[in-house]
Design an enzyme around this catalytic site. Structure first.
Site, PDB file in Angstrom:
ATOM      1  N   ASP A   1      42.664  46.796  74.162  1.00 42.26           N
ATOM      2  CA  ASP A   1      42.736  45.527  74.899  1.00 42.26           C
ATOM      3  C   ASP A   1      42.006  44.436  74.109  1.00 42.26           C
ATOM      4  OD1 ASP A   1      42.493  43.402  76.719  1.00 42.26           O
ATOM      5  OD2 ASP A   1      42.402  44.766  78.425  1.00 42.26           O
TER       6      ASP A   1
ATOM      7  N   SER B   1      44.311  42.453  85.804  1.00 42.64           N
ATOM      8  CA  SER B   1      43.746  41.389  84.971  1.00 42.64           C
ATOM      9  C   SER B   1      42.964  40.387  85.832  1.00 42.64           C
ATOM     10  CB  SER B   1      44.877  40.743  84.159  1.00 42.64           C
ATOM     11  OG  SER B   1      44.382  39.901  83.168  1.00 42.64           O
TER      12      SER B   1
ATOM     13  N   HIS C   1      46.246  45.178  76.738  1.00 40.98           N
ATOM     14  CA  HIS C   1      45.964  44.541  78.020  1.00 40.98           C
ATOM     15  C   HIS C   1      47.091  44.804  79.024  1.00 40.98           C
ATOM     16  CE1 HIS C   1      43.494  41.940  80.450  1.00 40.98           C
ATOM     17  NE2 HIS C   1      44.544  41.224  80.798  1.00 40.98           N
TER      18      HIS C   1
HETATM   19  C1  MLT Z   1      40.494  36.373  83.537  1.00 42.85           C
HETATM   20  O1  MLT Z   1      40.492  35.194  83.214  1.00 42.85           O
HETATM   21  O2  MLT Z   1      40.403  36.776  84.695  1.00 42.85           O
HETATM   22  C2  MLT Z   1      40.606  37.342  82.407  1.00 42.85           C
HETATM   23  O3  MLT Z   1      40.364  36.717  81.203  1.00 42.85           O
HETATM   24  C3  MLT Z   1      41.914  38.025  82.395  1.00 42.85           C
HETATM   25  C4  MLT Z   1      43.050  37.038  82.336  1.00 42.85           C
HETATM   26  O4  MLT Z   1      43.494  36.639  83.378  1.00 42.85           O
HETATM   27  O5  MLT Z   1      43.494  36.690  81.241  1.00 42.85           O
END
Ligand code: MLT
Length: 209
Positions: free
Chosen positions: A156, A106, A187
């Site tokens: 996701d 992520s 996700h």
């Molecule tokens: C981010 O902010 O890098 C992406 O939206 C993924 C997350 O961390 O939620």
């Protein structure tokens, strides 16, 4: 662990020879402990280097600032990417490591993608779990043959399918050797992710030490 590099981190030395070290990059709200079990599971015996993101969103550590979900502060992202690349270089000297393979989830996968684009020398390659394109307009990069595994979730809610496909295309255009799978997942990580990462990393057991 002491912090001469400015990143709180955990380091576990290798217990088996010939494996690429893993650079573990956690998701939003995680920390340096989060991905250690995953790292140990997917490449047993490899050295693990696991920094904590230095940006706080409320009380949640991240690797760079975002303006809203999926909308990044690109100036901050650029600065933080260079800081992380400098940390990797210092940690390599301190612990005697070759360039690591990133394993990011992520937010951690997003900064790993930014590292590939801005500081490709910092990484031997990357496993990007639920990554999205870190920059609206990707910087030119030369990734000549760097291996990248990108695992996306078809369900996701954060990352549109065309965004992940665009990231794969950007990395391929830059010369990376990209394997992209879209899994029947959201996700969060699934057992299928772990199996694919393990298999992909095993195919790379002979990275120089
Ligand atoms: C981010 O902010 O890098 C992406 O939206 C993924 C997350 O961390 O939620």
């Amino acid at each position: 662990m002491g912090e001469p590099t400015g990143f709180i981190h955990r380091f576990e030395p290798a217990t088996a020879p010939g494996l690429s070290p893993l650079l573990l990059l956690h998701g939003t709200g995680g920390d340096e402990n989060d991905l250690l079990p995953l790292g140990r599971a997917v490449l047993p015996g490899a050295a693990l280097l696991s920094p904590r993101g230095r940006v706080l969103e409320g009380s949640m550590p991240r690797f760079f600032r975002r303006l809203s979900e999926g909308v990044f502060d690109e100036a901050d992202l650029t600065r933080r990417t260079h800081e992380l690349a400098d940390f990797i270089a210092e940690a390599r000297t301190r612990y005697g490591l070759p360039a690591p393979m990133a394993l990011g989830f992520s937010n951690g996968a997003n900064i790993a993608a930014a590292l590939l684009l801005l500081r490709p020398e910092a990484l031997a390659g990357a496993v990007l779990l639920r990554a999205m394109a870190p920059f609206a307009k990707a910087p030119e990069a030369r990734l000549s043959g760097k291996p990248v595994l990108l695992l996306s979730g078809r369900l996701d809610p954060i990352i549109p399918a065309d965004n992940a496909a665009g990231l794969a295309a950007t990395l391929e255009r830059a010369g990376a050797d990209v394997e992209h799978h879209v899994l029947p997942a959201g996700h969060g990580l699934s057992q299928a992710d772990i199996g694919l990462v393990e298999k992909w990393l095993q195919g790379r057991r002979v990275q120089a030490v």
